[in-house]
Design a protein around this motif. Structure first.
Motif: not given
Lengths: 327, 327
Positions: A142, A144-146, A148-149, A160, A163-164, A166-168
């Motif tokens: 989480i 890393e997701a935040y 990168r977003c 949330c 985000l996990a 989409k980005y991880c």
């Protein structure tokens, strides 16, 4: 109600608070002696607040006493009625899947409006779920997701788990949660929350009695009648000992309702003693003490007395403070 | 609360009731003297119940006293708190668009689970709405939709607007509804509903006083203090006339809270008279009468009296019936 600070396996709690409420929050923490809580400044959106909390937990700030956890739970303060089991379920699933969140069946059908405000299509209700809280994540996922977003995500996003994903590329496990996870949003939700709190703190009643007086103590009779009046309520009776430790024990056990039996007039000193102990305890004294008396013998009107006591315990109406009610 | 039978422009009301509840419903209608209500047997699903209601309204049954309407409103009994304005808005939109329904913003994000129970994707919350009730339709549109729709629709469908779209190509107008349109679903919703009902029936208080006694009547003083205690409450004061018509008028106006002022002991006959009239009225007597008294003069403890009266009116605790409370 399991407040997170009562769950022993939770190491640190980070609360995002707006600047204007920071002092109030500090005084609440001090008053109720909450341990292990760190405060961070809230952001202007939900996602920015969460990001600030994650940064504090990342442990890369030199002045921080916090160390990076393996798993982090994200929760909304507007969902106060979760149980420890709700937390356990999402944490276990997050360990396995990288991310997990509580979901509930949809109560209403979800529709998609056209640009003219007319029905474009409706979703098949059984194929969707409402995403609730708590959610849990492997911290690295989480965070890393935040990091990168996009700014758009931070400004307008609400989820949330998204985000996990989409980005991880982490597909969160969806865990069926209890109905009590709902979000206190409208005025009616405040009404419901108040009633639930009153119900929960009325789940245990302690009857304080003096055994010296009679063998078949009227307190035990009242206990039996009250049990009949208040279903599913745990009834404890206690005879005050010299140093008050028997009652202290019950106060520490989070009992919020005490019925003090006075058979003889002189027993009022027991009531005085109990009141003194409650005042000295760290429990906040939220509710009034009302004396229920009887013109003849209490045995004859136990039923009516139990009805009144049950109503007082359920409704906790402070306007009745000091009234003498007759059973 | 506007019950549909109090909205003058609604001609007929058809209620779908299960066989086992039919007699209870008939007795409720008789007891409260509701007019213009027809009962039909409920189906095993929501859509089948609605279809039975529409059939009754279609007027093609020989024994029916109902005639086919131009517009029909469909509503759920589990949404008791709509206002007349909610009905007006969907009816007007249905006349123009053929169909219309109330919608609300989504409180939680909606997610779509994969077959493994993991997050497949989440919906952008702002682009969707929760479909609520009431909904309104040109009768011919919705009746045709129900006649054309499949057994699968009748068994598993949840959305009338979707039937109008699918079978009659009618894109319903979506109308923003009030938060009070929510569906009473969980136990917490019953708590909320109870509090809302108590709040609404406490919106008007009638103070019954005898003007003969004093010029600066203590009733007017109490009225002023009560106004301070209960914000947004309509306060009416009335002096009972010989034939009781002044109080009858207020009872008919749906006032549910009466405070009877007794300055002289002999005034209790006024209270007796008021109680008699309330008992004879068609209002169901739901709540207790509690006498608030004062050991000295009421003027000196008006504030405390108002606090107690306000609490009694708000909480309507029947266990306090007959108690003498001291202000």
């Amino acid at each position: 109600m399991y407040f997170p600070f009562r769950v022993c396996w939770i190491k640190d709690i980070v609360v995002a608070v707006t600047g204007e409420n920071m002092e109030t929050m500090k005084s609440i923490i001090q008053k109720y002696q909450h341990k292990g809580i760190s405060l961070v400044e809230a952001g202007v959106t939900r996602h920015r607040s969460i990001l600030n909390g994650l940064k504090a937990l990342a442990g890369d700030q030199t002045d921080s006493r916090l160390s990076k956890p393996q798993v982090v739970i994200i929760h909304d303060a507007v969902r106060p009625f979760f149980e420890e089991d709700d937390l356990l379920k999402v944490v276990r699933a997050a360990r396995e899947h990288g991310a997990a969140g509580a979901v509930r069946p949809l109560v209403s059908t979800v529709v998609s409006p056209s640009t003219e405000g007319c029905l474009d299509h409706s979703l098949e209700r059984a194929r969707y779920r409402a995403s609730e809280m708590p959610q849990a994540f492997l911290f690295d996922v989480i965070y890393e997701a935040y990091q990168r977003c996009s700014d758009y995500d931070l400004e307008f996003g609400t989820e949330c788990l998204q985000l996990a994903l989409k980005y991880c590329h982490t597909n969160a496990k969806l865990v069926e949660g209890s109905p009590d996870l709902w979000k206190v949003t409208y005025k009616r939700d405040l009404y419901a929350a108040e009633s639930i709190i009153k119900e929960r703190i009325s789940q245990e009643i302690c009857i304080v009695m003096d055994m010296k007086e009679e063998k078949e103590h009227v307190g035990h009779l009242l206990e039996a009648v009250l049990k009949n009046e208040l279903h599913h309520v745990k009834m404890t009776s206690v005879v005050p000992c010299h140093d008050g430790s028997s009652i202290q024990h019950i106060i520490l056990g989070q009992c919020y309702s005490f019925v003090c039996m006075n058979v003889m007039t002189t027993d009022f000193q027991n009531t005085q003693k109990l009141l003194g102990m409650l005042e000295e305890s760290n429990l906040s004294i939220l509710y009034p003490v009302v004396v229920v008396s009887d013109e003849q013998k209490l045995q004859e009107s136990l039923k009516q007395g139990a009805v009144i006591i049950a109503a007082l315990i359920k409704e906790r109406n402070s306007a009745l403070l000091g009234q003498l009610l007759v059973a």
